[in-house]
Design an enzyme around this catalytic site. Sequence first.
Site, PDB file in Angstrom:
ATOM      1  N   HIS A  91       0.905  -1.181  -0.074  1.00 57.44           N
ATOM      2  CA  HIS A  91       0.066  -0.160   0.037  1.00 57.44           C
ATOM      3  C   HIS A  91       0.829   1.080  -0.052  1.00 57.44           C
ATOM      4  O   HIS A  91       0.391   2.286  -0.560  1.00 57.44           O
ATOM      5  CB  HIS A  91      -0.955  -0.218   1.328  1.00 57.44           C
ATOM      6  CG  HIS A  91      -1.900   0.993   1.149  1.00 57.44           C
ATOM      7  ND1 HIS A  91      -3.209   0.866   0.869  1.00 57.44           N
ATOM      8  CD2 HIS A  91      -1.866   2.480   1.631  1.00 57.44           C
ATOM      9  CE1 HIS A  91      -3.952   2.009   1.073  1.00 57.44           C
ATOM     10  NE2 HIS A  91      -3.034   2.974   1.457  1.00 57.44           N
ATOM     11  N   HIS A 105     -10.488   2.607  -1.621  1.00 58.65           N
ATOM     12  CA  HIS A 105     -10.915   2.318  -0.326  1.00 58.65           C
ATOM     13  C   HIS A 105     -11.670   1.073  -0.328  1.00 58.65           C
ATOM     14  O   HIS A 105     -12.871   0.991   0.198  1.00 58.65           O
ATOM     15  CB  HIS A 105     -11.535   3.144   0.475  1.00 58.65           C
ATOM     16  CG  HIS A 105     -10.773   3.640   1.706  1.00 58.65           C
ATOM     17  ND1 HIS A 105     -11.423   4.042   3.008  1.00 58.65           N
ATOM     18  CD2 HIS A 105      -9.617   3.403   2.207  1.00 58.65           C
ATOM     19  CE1 HIS A 105     -10.692   3.870   3.879  1.00 58.65           C
ATOM     20  NE2 HIS A 105      -9.377   3.996   3.424  1.00 58.65           N
TER      21      HIS A 105
END
Lengths: 262, 982
Positions: B229, B302
């Site tokens: 990430h 998300h």
Amino acid sequence: MNFPILILHASGTNRDAEAARACELAGGAPQIVHINQLRAGAYRLSDFEMLVLPGGFSYGDALGAGVRQALDLRVFFNDQLQEFNASGKRVLGICNGFQTLVKAGVLPGARTDVGTGHTQHATRNMTLTHNTSGHFECRWVHLAVEPSAQADFLAPIDDLIFCPVAHGEGNFQVTESATLSQLKQDGLIAFRYVDANGAPAAGRYPLNPNGSVADIAGICNPAGNIIGLMPHPEDHIDPIQNPLGGKGRLGLALFRAMIAGQ
Amino acid sequence: MYRTLRIEISPHEDGGDPRLAAASQRLGVDTLRNCRKSQIYFLTSHSGETFSTERIDRLCAFLLADPVTETALVIDLSRDEPAADGHVIEVALRPGVTDMAARELERGAAELGIRGIEAATATRYELLGDLSTHDLHRLAQGLFCNDTIEQYSLGPIAPQFGSHSDAQNRVEQIPLSGLDEEALLACSQERMLSLDAQEMKEIQSFYDEISRAPTDVELETLAQTWSEHCVHKTFKSWIAFHQQTPDGRAKSVQEIRELLRTYIQAATEKVNRPWVRSAFVDNAGIIEFDDEFDLAFKVETHNHPSALEPFGGANTGIGGVVRDIIGVSARPIACTDVLCFGPQDLPQAELPPGILHPARVQEGVVAGIGDYGNKLGLPTVNGAVVYDDGYLGNPLVFCGAVGLLPKGAHPTEPQPGDRVVVLGGRTGRDGIHGATFSSAELTQSTHMESGSAVQIGDPITEKGLIELVEAARDEKLYTAITDCGAGGLSSAVGEMGKALGVDVELQNVPLKYPGLTPWEIWLSEAQERMVLAVPPAHLPRLQELADLWDVEMRNLGHFSDDGWLRVRYGRRAVAELPMAFLHDGLPRPLRVAHYQEQQPTRSAARMPSDPGHMLLRMLSYPSVASKEQIVRTYDHEVRGGTLVRPFTGPQMDGPADAAVLKPLGAWRHDQAIALSVGINPLLGKRDPYAMAVSAIDEAFRNAVAVGADPDRIALLDNFCWGNPTLPDRLGTLVRACQGCFDGAIAYHAPFISGKDSLYNEFDGQPIPGTLLISALGIVPDMRRTCTSHLKRSGNRLYLLGETRYELGGSLFNHLAGVDGGEPPLMPDEPLARYRALHAAIRTGLVQSCHDLSEGGLAVALAEMCIGGRLGAAVDIASIAQDVRLVESSPFPVTTTDHRPLATSHWFSLFSESNGRLLLEVAPEDADTLEERFAGLPLTPLGVVMETAQLVVKHSEQRLVDLSVTELVSAWKGEIVNDASRT
């Protein structure tokens, strides 16, 4: 022309800059002031000729739309506001600002007992509650000025106003039908939702976007110096903003009417 | 005199939620007759102070119960018990989850003179109907309560006040020395580090060299900093890319040294547009707007949080991307959202265990986006919603934000001695391990294990941050800024101090509640926080501004000049790492990718018989159908600058190609901006390369269609893919990246920012590899924009662009059950046509303009009719002649009744060839238009008609003959009044 206008900003207010731009185009001298600055005494309401409570989500509307900001008005600015009101200066509440004025008892404000005393709170007999659709909704609506409105500065607005609503709690309701009759009789209805030709929305969705009783979009106080409405006239101040491409029906007309003649 | 109170606020009238009956039936509970919902507030006094009846009455009247619509019932829990009869479900947030209502109640109570109290909230559902205990649990779990953030009780729930545990200062040493690969991996898994064996070994040998064990703070910091990430390992890895022919023979092997550098950044460098201000180096990409302002644009995903807690996941998704914009010193001005969900009508029985129903996911995500964007006062103006079975266990939520910043107003160089200042929300045990969590696959039990990775947002605190940072920026109070996102302070502070070194004290971090261990404080991803580097002399002024805007500010430490990260807890060092190891120690992974080319043709299939019927099916197909039910819940008008809206036409319900926005504060000139997207996962399943070039073309042509200058369009890439350590997943990702490069070069459009979200799998099944391209374009003249709805009968219709035999991966093939086919590729010289179109729009020649995408010409024509409530008469004979065979490709489908001529109609109507738009032109301008497009593929098609009927013919053969009313009702999925016929 120097016509100072206070645009009140509380945490979560978000249509303040648009309201300021509308005031400026209408010839006013707007200033965005944070409620904390007002509390701290950096500014006083009496320094200004007009007060605007703009749209947004003050304090996140966490306990209901406008409720916390209404408490601020009662607790911190009760006297200032009464003085401002008594001098006949104009107050405009848009969307969250309208919700705040109603929940603080400033609108329609027939009572003179706006205050923090615990005995006076139960007297409010009108409110802005959840849209009948059950959710936030953004769409353009037509508004007509109610001819009998005590706010006589609205009279020169001879056309409809076309502008967006963007709210989840804009449904104007009263405790009983007598309250509604009284509102009409006292000339406290300022704006109603209508169709593009000016005929009453008559509760039809989406012309009346939230289920408000009697298509009420905005009201005023008996003295006619305070008005509040759910739609956003500040979002139609230039014909280029009109989604249907027309030139007229600007929300700017409302700001001009409020600022002119003062 | 009370101690702990329960205040129940019930509506006088509760019509009930009409959606509830349908939702409970979906769960298999048919007997729910009605549901009455009440809000519950709990109050307790910590100080031992009690509340008088009089004060509580005031509190109820001023803050809790609306006198017109609600009633308050106050119960003293130390004396009485709340009513428990009937079917009751009560739901409360778990301790530590953001509860704005409780916070505002505490603050409001203080204004009324009731101090020293703590508040909590719950929701009560009183249900009517013949319901068993089993039914109640099903309703609670399936409808009312999300276990990730909430808990429920059948009957009155106990108050859930904030979690109070003893202060913790425990720091563990984690011995790694001597561990074998298996033990290292076990350590990584046990602590949810998502580090692989090679990375764990690298850490092991670093600590062996300095002869000590890492602390938990250090190990967690490394795991966050090295997570997929945060550092995008896959896009920075070296890849051996093996391509195979359709029949499985080896074709080529290519060594790719970093996908990001080779395909994405390389395109930006090669295109070399002078108006790009910042690409790939900061929180968001930045381009030039006018002589005063620049524009920042960023899109984030998300996905995993939204799968577990749709409202909170999407809510904090918007919050996060808006902070990316604040993190480049810009004022956020708009949001975008692109959503991919599983089928909304999935029978409950087919829902795999461990996931939420797609309808519940959509409802929560849409509400979460609206809640945050609306409360920030940002117009959500552009996006898309796509449905596919492949998103069932792993929905995608792309959140975008645009910002405006004065030129040169974004400082990026902290100085030694500058203070490390954190602004905004308090830190709690929320969102811990978000970065590593998003770098792991979802499984049936993820929602049990990773609940702490999800949080609910607090848009009002973020709104304060926007105002405060803008003011601080204008007064030049800071030297660097970044947002606290994935990895929390560890990531934000570690990144900012990369070049200098940094020394911070964790005890200075403001906490929501005591009891957090040092590593939890350091890693927490609590929302709404920014980190600034502030010269000491500016601290007092920054504090004044923070007080004004009601934002909490803390001074954590300082930037040093020795290149070390030092984290302390009460002066004790809990982490000491050289920045060089933290940021450059990650071993470069080597990956293997396989891609097998698709068969150019597959099975022949039965063709549908009626093009009109197919068109109606397409219009009602969820990915194509109107998204008005969703979009109306977003404020797309706030800030007063939305000039081309999501909806267009006299009924304000026709689909727009892109949004045009005029930024508030920039009204003194006529320039505006356009925002558009391109996305097509259906095509990606057929050919990921084609998906990439098509997504670029789609985003690009949508922006041009509303008036953007094709030489002023910047792109963002967002890849959502499966597990990249598996060669087949990585192979399709490589192909998509190659498409991105070729597309960007062909359109001379630079990528300015991008993000990848990998490991989007559920129980080993990957999502369809999905590329979102977002475009930000400059509209030179806001008075010369274009919308898609038909304007006037008698106007002429033209098709710009070539129609090819390209139905591979199309909606047509999907609905007709046809496999294979040629996917749409790059049109010839696309830029030339877009420049010509732009010139025509700028001179006012084009009355309306609409792009051709899913469903091709037929759907585009129908949408123009729907928007304008006007008809069209079109002859496609000239297109049929023009339909171009792709070189060396055989005709991919045949009909069962062997009507070769008729098949070309299908292509004319439904091919999804790129580079095509429909134009409406006044008859008197037709000649001028044709002259302007000399040498370009412009085909006259027909005319706009007053009669609200869409008629498509091929010479004398009528292919489609449908009323606009039928089109509208198919597209809007509702019975509409017949006004369009009159």
